[in-house]
Design a protein around this motif. Sequence first.
Motif, PDB file in Angstrom:
ATOM      1  N   ALA A   1       0.813  -1.224   0.000  1.00 21.17           N
ATOM      2  CA  ALA A   1       0.000   0.000   0.000  1.00 21.17           C
ATOM      3  C   ALA A   1       0.844   1.271   0.000  1.00 21.17           C
ATOM      4  CB  ALA A   1      -0.933   0.006   1.210  1.00 21.17           C
ATOM      5  N   ARG A   2       1.978   1.259   0.661  1.00 19.96           N
ATOM      6  CA  ARG A   2       2.749   2.487   0.856  1.00 19.96           C
ATOM      7  C   ARG A   2       3.904   2.654  -0.126  1.00 19.96           C
ATOM      8  NH1 ARG A   2       2.688   7.485   2.128  1.00 19.96           N
ATOM      9  NH2 ARG A   2       4.462   8.224   3.273  1.00 19.96           N
ATOM     10  N   ILE A   3       4.668   1.616  -0.344  1.00 17.88           N
ATOM     11  CA  ILE A   3       5.909   1.721  -1.112  1.00 17.88           C
ATOM     12  C   ILE A   3       5.725   1.297  -2.563  1.00 17.88           C
ATOM     13  CG2 ILE A   3       8.332   0.993  -1.239  1.00 17.88           C
ATOM     14  CD1 ILE A   3       7.608   2.759   1.231  1.00 17.88           C
ATOM     15  N   ALA A   4       5.033   0.202  -2.807  1.00 15.06           N
ATOM     16  CA  ALA A   4       4.890  -0.323  -4.166  1.00 15.06           C
ATOM     17  C   ALA A   4       4.325   0.696  -5.160  1.00 15.06           C
ATOM     18  CB  ALA A   4       4.053  -1.597  -4.155  1.00 15.06           C
TER      19      ALA A   4
ATOM     20  N   PHE B   1      -1.984  -2.799   5.326  1.00 14.76           N
ATOM     21  CA  PHE B   1      -2.442  -2.118   4.121  1.00 14.76           C
ATOM     22  C   PHE B   1      -3.089  -0.783   4.478  1.00 14.76           C
ATOM     23  CE2 PHE B   1      -4.869  -1.468   0.233  1.00 14.76           C
ATOM     24  CZ  PHE B   1      -3.990  -1.931  -0.727  1.00 14.76           C
ATOM     25  N   SER B   2      -3.959  -0.789   5.481  1.00 11.62           N
ATOM     26  CA  SER B   2      -4.629   0.447   5.898  1.00 11.62           C
ATOM     27  C   SER B   2      -3.634   1.475   6.410  1.00 11.62           C
ATOM     28  CB  SER B   2      -5.668   0.152   6.986  1.00 11.62           C
ATOM     29  OG  SER B   2      -6.728  -0.596   6.457  1.00 11.62           O
ATOM     30  N   ILE B   3      -2.703   1.043   7.236  1.00 11.84           N
ATOM     31  CA  ILE B   3      -1.679   1.961   7.745  1.00 11.84           C
ATOM     32  C   ILE B   3      -0.836   2.483   6.590  1.00 11.84           C
ATOM     33  CG2 ILE B   3       0.429   2.095   9.140  1.00 11.84           C
ATOM     34  CD1 ILE B   3      -0.979   0.195  11.139  1.00 11.84           C
ATOM     35  N   GLY B   4      -0.505   1.626   5.643  1.00 16.99           N
ATOM     36  CA  GLY B   4       0.263   2.038   4.472  1.00 16.99           C
ATOM     37  C   GLY B   4      -0.452   3.078   3.641  1.00 16.99           C
ATOM     38  N   GLN B   5      -1.775   3.048   3.653  1.00 20.38           N
ATOM     39  CA  GLN B   5      -2.572   4.044   2.929  1.00 20.38           C
ATOM     40  C   GLN B   5      -2.807   5.294   3.764  1.00 20.38           C
ATOM     41  OE1 GLN B   5      -6.017   1.615   1.974  1.00 20.38           O
ATOM     42  NE2 GLN B   5      -5.336   1.476  -0.155  1.00 20.38           N
ATOM     43  N   GLY B   6      -2.250   5.311   4.980  1.00 18.67           N
ATOM     44  CA  GLY B   6      -2.399   6.478   5.837  1.00 18.67           C
ATOM     45  C   GLY B   6      -3.733   6.557   6.546  1.00 18.67           C
ATOM     46  N   LYS B   7      -4.441   5.458   6.624  1.00 18.13           N
ATOM     47  CA  LYS B   7      -5.744   5.435   7.284  1.00 18.13           C
ATOM     48  C   LYS B   7      -5.586   5.108   8.760  1.00 18.13           C
ATOM     49  CE  LYS B   7      -8.232   3.732   3.230  1.00 18.13           C
ATOM     50  NZ  LYS B   7      -8.984   2.581   2.697  1.00 18.13           N
ATOM     51  N   THR B   8      -6.532   5.574   9.533  1.00 14.13           N
ATOM     52  CA  THR B   8      -6.630   5.143  10.927  1.00 14.13           C
ATOM     53  C   THR B   8      -7.284   3.764  10.903  1.00 14.13           C
ATOM     54  OG1 THR B   8      -6.938   7.424  11.606  1.00 14.13           O
ATOM     55  CG2 THR B   8      -7.556   5.716  13.186  1.00 14.13           C
TER      56      THR B   8
END
Length: 129
Positions: free
Chosen positions: A51-54, A116-123
């Motif tokens: 979610a964050r790097i790819a 995945f959620s944390i990687g997308q910046g979600k709480t």
Amino acid sequence: MVYLYVGIGGAIGSILRYLVSSLSLPTFNHFPMGTLFVNLLGAFVLGWFVARIAPLQSISKEVKAGISTGIIGSFTTFSTLSVEVIQLFQDSLYLWLFLYLSISVVGGLILTAIGFSIGQGKTVGMEDI
């Protein structure tokens, strides 16, 4: 060239798995805590990475493959999980076998979703799980 990155990542991931598995984690009636820990941690990290790097265009596909398939893929270990499940079955430890498989699969999915959620910046909340 991608094979070189995956190979180097694989060496790093397998060494990390060996180091983490060598930690003296408590053993409960043959319950494979070391493998469970690395697989759950790997599920979380891969979810975060995807979610964050790819999605970043600034990182080459070779580096992404080296990290995801190489490091994280070799850090986690489905084959060891499979062997440990068979050993629990052969030892007639059916409750431990059920718990191990359940925690591995359900816990892995939950931790991947959280990563995945944390990687997308979600709480992260219960609705994400």
